[in-house]
Enzyme design. Structure first.
Site, PDB file in Angstrom:
ATOM      1  N   HIS A  14       0.113  -2.620  -7.783  1.00  0.00           N
ATOM      2  CA  HIS A  14       0.872  -1.410  -8.121  1.00  0.00           C
ATOM      3  C   HIS A  14       2.251  -1.836  -8.603  1.00  0.00           C
ATOM      4  O   HIS A  14       2.531  -3.035  -8.717  1.00  0.00           O
ATOM      5  CB  HIS A  14       0.944  -0.455  -6.916  1.00  0.00           C
ATOM      6  CG  HIS A  14       1.502  -1.094  -5.690  1.00  0.00           C
ATOM      7  ND1 HIS A  14       2.847  -1.123  -5.411  1.00  0.00           N
ATOM      8  CD2 HIS A  14       0.889  -1.755  -4.670  1.00  0.00           C
ATOM      9  CE1 HIS A  14       3.045  -1.760  -4.266  1.00  0.00           C
ATOM     10  NE2 HIS A  14       1.870  -2.165  -3.807  1.00  0.00           N
ATOM     11  N   GLY A  15       3.105  -0.901  -8.879  1.00  0.00           N
ATOM     12  CA  GLY A  15       4.408  -1.185  -9.475  1.00  0.00           C
ATOM     13  C   GLY A  15       5.267  -2.158  -8.696  1.00  0.00           C
ATOM     14  O   GLY A  15       5.940  -3.006  -9.281  1.00  0.00           O
TER      15      GLY A  15
END
Length: 167
Positions: A14-15
């Site tokens: 994820h980010g």
């Protein structure tokens, strides 16, 4: 094999991983350890898209990932390991993966879990696994991003472990 980071994060790629950890870590491979993701082609495709092209993404089930680590498959690579749960990391350690430290980066709240820290929600099984990891002389540190203060969460886990065993 230089394991650059072994991380428990139920969101996997994820980010925070891509924009935070990969920005400062010089990894060759991200190894996703998940018995569920290995069966989900759509999730695999989304993770592949999210990972920069210069970093290889390997997705393996728990047993195959452990065998790859312990057999030397990654000995010439810098690897970031992303696992969903403490029990998966414990399995790897008990089966020969030599982790010195485990980063707990994200264990979200779901029904049946209780919140210990902002990014750490556990059930009794999670506490048992984290306790077993700790007593094997593996550091358990909590950090969402690499620039965050490194927090030793072993004392929190041990307090919770004792509370479980007093019930």
């Amino acid at each position: 094999m230089p394991i650059v980071l072994a991380r428990i994060d139920d969101r996997l790629v994820h980010g925070q991983i891509v924009q935070g950890w990969l920005r400062i870590l010089n990894v060759d491979i991200i190894l996703i350890v998940s018995d569920i993701v290995i069966l989900d082609a759509m999730q695999q495709m989304l993770m592949t898209i999210a990972v920069p092209a210069n970093i290889r993404l390997d997705i393996k089930n728990l047993k195959d990932a452990t065998n790859a680590i312990t057999s030397g498959q990654y000995d010439k690579d810098k690897v970031m390991i992303l696992a969903v749960s403490p029990s998966d990391v414990l399995y790897m350690i008990e089966n020969g993966a030599g982790f010195k430290s485990v980063n707990v980066g994200g264990m979200r709240f779901i029904n049946g879990k209780r919140q210990l820290l902002h990014n750490l929600c556990v059930n009794d099984s999670d506490v048992e696994s984290l306790h077993k990891i700790h007593i094997k002389s593996v550091e358990i540190e909590g950090r969402i991003l690499p620039e965050d203060e490194k927090k030793d969460i072993a004392s929190i886990i041990e307090k919770e472990y004792k509370a479980i065993h007093r019930r």
